[in-house]
Design a protein around this motif. Structure first.
Motif, PDB file in Angstrom:
ATOM      1  N   THR A 107       0.811  -1.224   0.000  1.00 10.06           N
ATOM      2  CA  THR A 107       0.000   0.000   0.000  1.00 10.06           C
ATOM      3  C   THR A 107       0.841   1.270   0.000  1.00 10.06           C
ATOM      4  N   PRO A 108       1.916   1.371   0.791  1.00 12.89           N
ATOM      5  CA  PRO A 108       2.759   2.584   0.688  1.00 12.89           C
ATOM      6  C   PRO A 108       3.352   2.767  -0.702  1.00 12.89           C
ATOM      7  N   LEU A 109       3.676   1.661  -1.361  1.00 13.35           N
ATOM      8  CA  LEU A 109       4.224   1.757  -2.711  1.00 13.35           C
ATOM      9  C   LEU A 109       3.162   2.205  -3.702  1.00 13.35           C
ATOM     10  N   HIS A 110       1.913   1.786  -3.475  1.00 14.54           N
ATOM     11  CA  HIS A 110       0.817   2.239  -4.333  1.00 14.54           C
ATOM     12  C   HIS A 110       0.704   3.762  -4.315  1.00 14.54           C
ATOM     13  N   GLN A 111       0.886   4.336  -3.159  1.00 14.62           N
ATOM     14  CA  GLN A 111       0.793   5.794  -3.046  1.00 14.62           C
ATOM     15  C   GLN A 111       1.931   6.482  -3.788  1.00 14.62           C
ATOM     16  N   LEU A 112       3.141   5.905  -3.729  1.00 13.71           N
ATOM     17  CA  LEU A 112       4.270   6.504  -4.441  1.00 13.71           C
ATOM     18  C   LEU A 112       4.129   6.375  -5.952  1.00 13.71           C
ATOM     19  N   LEU A 113       3.532   5.271  -6.403  1.00 13.76           N
ATOM     20  CA  LEU A 113       3.394   5.025  -7.841  1.00 13.76           C
ATOM     21  C   LEU A 113       2.106   5.590  -8.420  1.00 13.76           C
ATOM     22  N   GLN A 114       1.288   6.222  -7.605  1.00 14.26           N
ATOM     23  CA  GLN A 114      -0.005   6.725  -8.066  1.00 14.26           C
ATOM     24  C   GLN A 114       0.083   7.608  -9.309  1.00 14.26           C
ATOM     25  N   PRO A 115       1.087   8.515  -9.448  1.00 14.13           N
ATOM     26  CA  PRO A 115       1.141   9.333 -10.678  1.00 14.13           C
ATOM     27  C   PRO A 115       1.294   8.515 -11.951  1.00 14.13           C
ATOM     28  N   LEU A 116       1.762   7.269 -11.851  1.00 14.97           N
ATOM     29  CA  LEU A 116       1.935   6.440 -13.042  1.00 14.97           C
ATOM     30  C   LEU A 116       0.715   5.582 -13.346  1.00 14.97           C
ATOM     31  N   ALA A 117      -0.335   5.696 -12.541  1.00 14.70           N
ATOM     32  CA  ALA A 117      -1.508   4.844 -12.721  1.00 14.70           C
ATOM     33  C   ALA A 117      -2.246   5.131 -14.020  1.00 14.70           C
ATOM     34  N   SER A 118      -2.045   6.305 -14.596  1.00 12.97           N
ATOM     35  CA  SER A 118      -2.742   6.653 -15.837  1.00 12.97           C
ATOM     36  C   SER A 118      -1.919   6.369 -17.079  1.00 12.97           C
ATOM     37  N   CYS A 119      -0.721   5.807 -16.934  1.00 17.80           N
ATOM     38  CA  CYS A 119       0.097   5.474 -18.106  1.00 17.80           C
ATOM     39  C   CYS A 119      -0.601   4.395 -18.937  1.00 17.80           C
ATOM     40  N   ALA A 120      -0.453   4.492 -20.245  1.00 14.40           N
ATOM     41  CA  ALA A 120      -1.130   3.544 -21.134  1.00 14.40           C
ATOM     42  C   ALA A 120      -0.684   2.111 -20.869  1.00 14.40           C
ATOM     43  N   ARG A 121       0.598   1.922 -20.593  1.00 11.76           N
ATOM     44  CA  ARG A 121       1.092   0.567 -20.365  1.00 11.76           C
ATOM     45  C   ARG A 121       0.496  -0.022 -19.086  1.00 11.76           C
ATOM     46  N   VAL A 122       0.343   0.795 -18.052  1.00 16.19           N
ATOM     47  CA  VAL A 122      -0.253   0.335 -16.799  1.00 16.19           C
ATOM     48  C   VAL A 122      -1.728   0.006 -17.012  1.00 16.19           C
ATOM     49  N   LEU A 123      -2.425   0.827 -17.768  1.00 21.69           N
ATOM     50  CA  LEU A 123      -3.838   0.572 -18.043  1.00 21.69           C
ATOM     51  C   LEU A 123      -4.021  -0.730 -18.820  1.00 21.69           C
ATOM     52  N   GLN A 124      -3.156  -0.974 -19.804  1.00 19.17           N
ATOM     53  CA  GLN A 124      -3.252  -2.219 -20.568  1.00 19.17           C
ATOM     54  C   GLN A 124      -3.009  -3.431 -19.681  1.00 19.17           C
ATOM     55  N   CYS A 125      -2.038  -3.330 -18.803  1.00 15.06           N
ATOM     56  CA  CYS A 125      -1.749  -4.439 -17.898  1.00 15.06           C
ATOM     57  C   CYS A 125      -2.934  -4.697 -16.969  1.00 15.06           C
ATOM     58  N   ALA A 126      -3.535  -3.638 -16.463  1.00 10.38           N
ATOM     59  CA  ALA A 126      -4.687  -3.801 -15.563  1.00 10.38           C
ATOM     60  C   ALA A 126      -5.848  -4.504 -16.267  1.00 10.38           C
TER      61      ALA A 126
END
Length: 807
Positions: A534-553
């Motif tokens: 969970t702490p890492l989720h908060q640090l990586l939050q700005p990258l949650a909208s990247c196209a590669r992250v969205l495709q993986c999700a």
């Protein structure tokens, strides 16, 4: 990605209708009939090819146009470019019933190659056989230095792949002999340059020189595909083509069956020093054609291995070295499988190659065929394949996860060699965190491959850790994106990259408090431990909208279904209980990608009942965790799919019939928590932060409370009162704007049914808590068993017309 202009052309080609295509074919027919070989005809044929090739379905061309295309293809006066386009259009029309082509129509080997390509595209086995025999006859009648044979070898290779038995044995032997000659005895002198006609064009200046190596030195051995020069002779081109079709030809031919005497002699000598010496000293002119070809193929591949170690002067030549090295090792693998005596001659070169490649990160792709070779032959050659597999699974995914082609080939390699891994299968399974890096980076291309590979990767020891990593896959994608960007200078990062706008992400990589979480997420091997990210989720939050992250999700739900389909095949009660607890814990600990949480909850909620069905006592064993999960839900979280699934499982399996350890106290505790939750979700007013509760949650809560009351009958009055209130509440005008009429009707109907059932507690217990025997599927299909009769009796008793119950 296709360029915008290319996409526009393809779209226009697909939108051409039948009428417009007919007019266009008429125009092309007029040009071809007039034998107009000018640029207008060339442009029209290009457009026609684009139209017929741009759609998945076959386009119907005018018969006149098809006939003229065939005539033009066979015309000796037609330019080569037009013939190529005519053949391309006719191939796209395959299979076609209006073809009148024949190999006899060809005036040259170039024309024969084009006609044969059209005929082979039809897929007729008899036609494939006829084409193959015709082409081989032409090859047999020409000398190796004759012109234009290069047009025919691709046809032979295609025939061999389509119909391995199409060529007679004598023709196969003759071609094998010639392929060996082309491989070994091509000229080592460069071809003569065409005279330019200038003042300084003298015979001395046009004198061809020797071919050179990739490093610029003069070649001192025979010609190969890695030899360089300004101009090439015909036999050198045949040399290159022969190597390109060599592996397919060897696989098509297979190991030649030896005579009884030769087989006995070889079986006695195979694996001994005598067999090695005899194989090395065999007189070449005494070898049968198939063995002759294998002998020359071995020499050719060993020469390529030597040439690949030279330092190329150009990057393109370096890439060619790697590609040829891959093919050479694959050919050596085939040779050693067909004739084990070759193994001892090839082994020293392969060992030296393995040592060289393990120290060269640029040659990672070549390690795949090398590993394949040692997996096939390591036991026979007394070579342990563990070292190369260890290097393969630990270093390559970590260092080359961003190479889509290598990722696809790596996963294909794992799938194709599962049976060969043997003891190394544990190494493959424990390396799944590394393999998932390929998946996280290139999820659209690799999802189906991993769905097929997952059953081999997951076992009882890795299931829990693998499920955590699957749920954290979008986080892994973001971490890999961050890791790759951190290795580049700020000026090299594209402006649209989210890490540029959020420098805190890059700083998190160097934060001592976050480094441990990053290292766990980016680990190379299964560690047997899990971390709360969970702490890492908060640090990586700005990258949650990247196209590669969205495709993986978007790929994770599919992978989760494949995972659970594999796990349920071997999971015992302890593992099912662990996984069920994990689902509860992770339902509120997911990387906040748009739509990801809802998609994952749908999958997890559908799998939770399956785990309970696999091990029903887990509801009693995990009573504390289930109570905490249900008791902590409220407000927005009470509307999720997981709640519905968990509440249903409680009502289904919290019973002494499934676990003798179930007590009345446990039933009462669950009842009080669920009763409070039902009151909360029905009394709370919806708002922007508190959405309305779906009717499915309300009806499942009512049903579960009724089931619990039927098992602890002291609770029946409380449930009856609660159901009466729910029926009255569903009829109240105050809740009309909140829920639709259909939703309210479903709640009223369920409350009425449950109230009527509770009026006969013994029947309610029988219906709501059937025995395990009655729960078997066959009882629901057999109309002569007790349950259907009991349900029919209850329905009759509860009908008002029967008059047995007060209204």
């Amino acid at each position: 990605m296709l360029a915008a202009g290319t996409e526009s052309l393809l779209r226009q080609a697909r939108e051409v209708g039948a009428v417009e295509l007919g007019r266009f074919c008429a125009r092309i027919s007029a040009l071809l009939q007039a034998e107009d070989w000018g640029p207008d005809t060339l442009d029209a044929l290009r457009r026609l090819f684009l139209i017929v090739a741009a759609t998945k379905y076959s386009r119907r061309l005018e018969p006149t146009c098809v006939a003229l295309l065939q005539t033009t293809l066979c015309s000796p006066r037609c330019p080569e470019r037009l013939q190529l386009l005519c053949a391309a259009v006719l191939r796209e029309m395959a299979p076609s019933n209006s073809l009148s082509l024949s190999c006899d129509h060809a005036q040259s080997s170039r024309q024969l190659g084009l006609v044969a390509s059209v005929l082979l595209a039809q897929g007729d086995p008899q036609q494939v056989r006829t084409v193959g025999q015709c082409v081989v006859k032409v090859l047999e009648s020409r000398q190796s230095e004759g012109p234009s044979l290069t047009h025919l070898l691709p046809v032979v290779s295609k025939v061999a792949s389509l119909a391995p038995d199409a060529l007679p044995e004598e023709q196969t032997k003759a071609l094998s002999k010639r392929l060996g000659d082309w491989l070994r005895y091509a000229s080592v002198q460069q071809g003569a340059a065409h005279a330019s006609g200038g003042f300084f064009s003298t015979p001395r200046a046009r004198q061809p020189g020797p071919v050179t190596e990739m490093d610029g030195s003069v070649a001192t051995d025979f010609f190969t595909v890695l030899s360089t020069g300004q101009h090439f002779t015909e036999d050198q081109r045949l040399n290159v083509q022969a190597f390109s079709m060599l592996r397919a030809w060897l696989l098509q031919g297979g190991p030649e069956r030896l005579g009884a005497t030769d087989a006995d002699d070889r079986s006695e000598l195979e694996g001994s020093t005598v067999s090695v010496l005899s194989a090395a000293s065999t007189a070449s002119h005494l070898l049968p054609p198939a063995e002759w070809l294998r002998e020359k193929a071995l020499e050719y591949c060993q020469r390529l291995l030597e040439q690949s170690g030279r330092r190329a002067l150009r990057k393109a030549d370096s890439d060619l070295q790697k590609a040829c090295l891959v093919e050479a090792v694959l050919v050596l693998d085939v040779l050693c499988r067909q004739d084990p005596s070759f193994l001892y001659r090839a082994l020293p070169s392969l060992r030296a190659l393995r040592t060289r490649l393990c120290g060269d990160p640029a040659c990672a792709r070549v390690l795949l065929p090398v590993a394949q070779f040692f997996l096939h032959h390591g036991e026979a050659a007394a070579v342990d394949a563990d070292a190369v597999c260890q290097h393969l699974f630990t270093r390559i995914p970590s260092e080359h996860f961003h190479s889509p082609m290598l990722g696809f080939e790596f996963v294909q390699f794992c799938r194709d060699h599962l049976l060969l891994f043997g003891s190394n299968l544990d190494l493959l399974r424990t390396s799944f965190p590394n393999l998932f890096k390929f998946l996280a980076w290139s999820s659209p291309a690799l999802t189906s491959e991993f769905v097929a590979l997952l059953p081999a990767l997951v076992d009882a020891g890795t299931a829990v850790e693998m499920l955590h990593l699957l749920l954290d896959l979008p986080s892994l994608t973001a971490a890999l994106e961050l890791q790759l960007r951190s290795l580049q200078a700020a000026s090299e990062r594209p402006l649209w990259d989210a890490s540029v706008r959020a420098p805190g992400c890059l700083e998190a990589l160097r934060d001592p408090q976050a480094q441990g979480l990053f290292q766990h997420l980016l680990r190379a091997k299964a560690s047997g431990t899990v971390e709360r990210l969970t702490p890492l989720h908060q640090l990586l939050q700005p990258l949650a909208s990247c196209a590669r992250v969205l495709q993986c999700a978007q790929a994770v739900p599919t992978l989760l279904r494949a995972f659970f389909a594999a796990v349920t095949q071997f999971a015992d009660g302890a593992l099912a209980s662990q996984l069920a607890l994990l689902l509860l814990e992770r339902s509120d600990s997911l990387f906040p990608v748009e739509g990801y949480e809802a998609d994952v909850h749908r999958v997890l909620s559908s799998q939770f009942p399956g785990l309970c069905r696999l091990h029903p006592p887990l509801v009693v064993e995990r009573a504390k965790e289930l109570l905490e999960f249900v008791g902590s839900l409220g407000g927005p979280r009470s509307t999720g799919h997981m709640l519905t699934s968990v509440v249903w499982a409680i009502g289904e399996y919290l019973s002494v019939s499934w676990d003798r350890r179930c007590t009345a106290e446990q039933i009462n505790r669950f009842f009080e928590v669920l009763e409070a939750l039902l009151f909360e979700v029905t009394q709370s007013r919806p708002s922007a932060t508190l959405p309305k509760c779906p009717p499915q949650v309300i009806t499942v809560l009512m049903t579960t409370l009724t089931k619990l009351a039927s098992r602890s009958q002291d609770l029946i009055p409380r449930v009856s009162l609660l159901l009466s209130k729910m029926r009255t509440l569903a009829q109240s005008p105050a809740v009309g704007p909140v829920h639709s009429e259909d939703d309210l009707g479903a709640v009223r109907t369920r409350a009425t049914e449950l109230l009527n059932l509770l009026k006969m507690p013994s029947v309610a217990q029988f219906v709501l808590t059937p025995s395990m025997e009655v729960s078997q599927p066959r009882y629901h299909r057999d109309c002569n068993t007790a349950l259907p009769l009991a349900l029919d009796m209850v329905s009759r008793l509860l009908e008002r017309e029967a008059g047995l119950l007060p209204g």
